[in-house]
Design a protein around this motif. Structure first.
Motif, PDB file in Angstrom:
ATOM      1  N   SER A  27       3.383 -68.147 -11.247  1.00  0.00           N
ATOM      2  CA  SER A  27       3.659 -69.375 -10.498  1.00  0.00           C
ATOM      3  C   SER A  27       5.143 -69.702 -10.433  1.00  0.00           C
ATOM      4  O   SER A  27       5.527 -70.814 -10.076  1.00  0.00           O
ATOM      5  CB  SER A  27       2.911 -70.562 -11.135  1.00  0.00           C
ATOM      6  N   GLU A  30       6.637 -70.996  -6.997  1.00  0.00           N
ATOM      7  CA  GLU A  30       6.183 -72.249  -6.402  1.00  0.00           C
ATOM      8  C   GLU A  30       7.077 -73.411  -6.840  1.00  0.00           C
ATOM      9  O   GLU A  30       7.529 -73.475  -7.963  1.00  0.00           O
ATOM     10  CB  GLU A  30       4.734 -72.519  -6.788  1.00  0.00           C
ATOM     11  N   GLU A 102       0.782 -72.680   2.814  1.00  0.00           N
ATOM     12  CA  GLU A 102       0.019 -73.515   1.882  1.00  0.00           C
ATOM     13  C   GLU A 102       0.836 -73.968   0.674  1.00  0.00           C
ATOM     14  O   GLU A 102       0.702 -75.101   0.226  1.00  0.00           O
ATOM     15  CB  GLU A 102      -1.222 -72.755   1.395  1.00  0.00           C
ATOM     16  N   PHE A 103       1.671 -73.069   0.118  1.00  0.00           N
ATOM     17  CA  PHE A 103       2.370 -73.387  -1.126  1.00  0.00           C
ATOM     18  C   PHE A 103       3.879 -73.247  -0.922  1.00  0.00           C
ATOM     19  O   PHE A 103       4.392 -72.160  -0.678  1.00  0.00           O
ATOM     20  CB  PHE A 103       1.889 -72.464  -2.252  1.00  0.00           C
ATOM     21  N   GLN A 105       7.719 -72.843  -1.530  1.00  0.00           N
ATOM     22  CA  GLN A 105       8.511 -72.085  -2.499  1.00  0.00           C
ATOM     23  C   GLN A 105      10.011 -72.253  -2.276  1.00  0.00           C
ATOM     24  O   GLN A 105      10.804 -71.396  -2.660  1.00  0.00           O
ATOM     25  CB  GLN A 105       8.121 -70.600  -2.438  1.00  0.00           C
TER      26      GLN A 105
END
Length: 216
Positions: A27, A30, A102-103, A105
């Motif tokens: 992760s 992110e 969606e995520f 970064q």
């Protein structure tokens, strides 16, 4: 027996440590997405023209306005998928580019490499300008029907802000004492001997009253 338990406990401990090391790596790219709305305006010009973007839930968007003449990035904003979004942009003609995913970064990686970030640009530049007397022309971009590879589903319409200018009329200056209202006979007497400066004093209008409303 003790040796077997000790070895089993050591293996379990190593597994926990390995998971703990791998989890941050998965992760690490992110970031918390920025608040919805304006991210930056590099033009140095006042933002006064409306840009509204309609999106579906599920994916967020970053919209970037690029000066059509110079190719310089002028403004960027973040859009939460499915939420109401409207900002004011500076005057000019811009290419409008979207990145969606969606995520988040970060601005460099956007929503991630490869297919994680989908990018597309409006077919024609959009012009934000004043039309006629006091009409600010912006745009509404509708992405609700757009799917992968379906740029033709993007719709566009103008959004106009009409401004009206109303002067503030002079009002009596209440700071100056006024004489009592005379009787009819006294008023007739004064009509024959009226001097400049008699009567109430008025203040000059200080500014125009500007009213704005959406008109298209």
């Amino acid at each position: 027996m003790f040796e077997r338990i000790r070895n089993g406990g050591l293996a379990a401990l190593m597994a926990v440590l390995l998971i703990g090391l791998l989890a941050p790596v998965a992760s690490a790219g992110e970031e918390s997405p920025p608040p919805a709305g304006l991210m930056w305006n590099r033009t140095g010009l006042p933002a006064v023209f409306p840009l509204q973007v309609k999106t579906a839930p599920g994916q967020d968007h970053m919209v970037t306005l690029i000066d059509a003449d110079t190719g310089a990035e002028a403004l960027a904003a973040y859009i939460k998928g499915g939420a109401f979004f409207k900002i004011l942009v500076p005057p000019g003609t811009y290419r409008v580019r979207f990145a969606t995913g969606e995520f988040w970064q970060g601005e460099q990686d956007l929503f991630g490499p490869g297919e994680k970030t989908q990018g597309f640009e409006m077919p024609e530049p959009l012009t934000f300008e004043t039309r006629g007397l006091g009409v600010k022309a912006g745009h509404v971009v509708n992405l609700l029907a757009r799917g992968p590879g379906r740029l033709a589903a993007v719709t566009l319409k103008d959004q106009l802000i009409c401004q009206s200018f109303r002067p503030q009329f002079p009002a009596p200056d209440t700071t100056v004492p006024q004489p009592p209202v005379p009787r009819y006979s006294e008023r007739s007497e004064r009509l024959r001997d009226t001097r400049p400066g008699d009567g109430p004093r008025y203040t000059a209008p200080s500014r125009l009253d500007v009213r704005s409303r959406f008109c298209g």
